[in-house]
Design an enzyme around this catalytic site. Structure first.
Site, mmCIF file in Angstrom:
data_model
loop_
_atom_site.group_PDB
_atom_site.id
_atom_site.type_symbol
_atom_site.label_atom_id
_atom_site.label_comp_id
_atom_site.label_asym_id
_atom_site.label_seq_id
_atom_site.Cartn_x
_atom_site.Cartn_y
_atom_site.Cartn_z
ATOM 1 C CB SER A 99 -0.915 -0.002 1.225
ATOM 2 O OG SER A 99 -1.536 1.249 1.396
ATOM 3 C CE LYS A 125 -4.411 -2.758 2.632
ATOM 4 N NZ LYS A 125 -5.486 -2.006 1.926
ATOM 5 C CG ASN A 174 -3.276 -3.842 -1.070
ATOM 6 O OD1 ASN A 174 -3.953 -3.934 -0.062
ATOM 7 N ND2 ASN A 174 -2.625 -2.734 -1.406
ATOM 8 N NE ARG A 178 -26.532 -6.784 -44.821
ATOM 9 C CZ ARG A 178 -25.487 -7.518 -45.200
ATOM 10 N NH1 ARG A 178 -25.616 -8.821 -45.309
ATOM 11 N NH2 ARG A 178 -24.327 -6.960 -45.470
#
Length: 271
Positions: free
Chosen positions: A101, A107, A109, A140
């Site tokens: 982080s 952290k 992640n 079409r």
């Protein structure tokens, strides 16, 4: 999904060459032979009838990509949840500058997981759009093909990205078996209550064993005690099952069922 891919391939890889409205009216002589030669050169199947306003082939490809990324999203969701601090059972492979982080250095992640989930979410929206494109007007279509031009390439790119992240995730997944066992032990044996109930059923009857074990689980929770301690002091149980047998019943590692055999069957099929 491998099986689905092999089955849908001959349905999808079919060419289209039939003129403005699909009748080969501009080639009244030898039109089907010309079509067959072209498909052979392109290594595509020859259609039985014109399909340029019938888009189920394209929609099936989109649905397949939705299924593949849906499975990857399931994988990513589980890994993401197991990476939570409170769980901490598995982790994505780490690399310098990956997953940290910018504001919280501690952290780690779930980078691949969030990319996989984002890709899968957008692919699902493209699947809906490709199904919408099936509602082509007359012989079409006006607008339906253009939906495909937007959605199908993007769906392929997103699926490719999700698969790339999933391969990396699966190859480098870090598993903390000790933390897994510690999390199992958080319930102090309650996670094995079904095993206890089934072990008592031959002696007490299935229904009574369920009600008794349920009541003892509630007692163990209220008193903050291991389930084994409550079981072993219950005469209605110990008159049939001794302490050693009860301890084995409370051991979650002894109640894995046929999971090992099922895994072996899957791996054997892949080989």
């Amino acid at each position: 999904h491998r099986e689905r891919l092999s089955q849908l391939t001959p349905r999808v890889l079919v060419g289209e060459f039939a003129g403005a409205v699909g009748t080969l009216a501009s080639l009244p002589a030898g039109g089907l032979d010309t079509q067959a030669a072209l498909m052979d050169a392109l290594r595509l199947g020859q259609p039985d009838i014109a399909w340029h306003s019938h888009r189920d082939r394209i929609a099936e490809v989109g649905c397949f990509l939705g299924l593949v990324t849906g499975t990857l999203a399931k994988l990513a969701t589980d890994v993401k949840l197991m990476m939570q601090t409170e769980v901490g059972e598995v982790f994505e492979p780490a690399a310098p500058g990956r997953g940290s982080s910018s504001t919280m250095p501690q952290k780690r992640n779930p980078v691949s997981c969030v990319y996989i989930l984002a890709c899968a979410s957008v692919v699902r929206q493209h699947v809906a759009a490709l199904l919408e494109a099936m509602a082509s007007d007359h012989e079409r279509g006006t607008g339906a093909w253009q939906i495909e031009w937007i959605s199908l390439p993007d769906a392929f790119l997103l699926t490719s990205g999700a698969l790339t992240h999933a391969r990396s995730l699966a190859a480098g997944l870090e598993v903390d078996a000790a933390r897994m066992r510690a999390n199992l032990d958080l319930t102090h044996g309650l996670i094995a209550s079904e095993a206890v109930m089934m072990g008592l059923a031959p002696h007490l009857g299935r229904g009574h064993a369920h009600d008794l074990v349920q009541a003892l689980c509630i007692k163990a929770i209220e008193q903050h005690r291991p389930l084994f301690d409550v079981l072993v002091e219950t005469p209605e149980i110990t008159c049939y099952v001794d302490g050693d047998a009860l301890r084995k019943l409370c051991d979650a590692t002894r109640y894995l069922g046929l999971s090992g055999e099922m895994v072996d069957r899957v791996l054997a099929k892949l080989k």
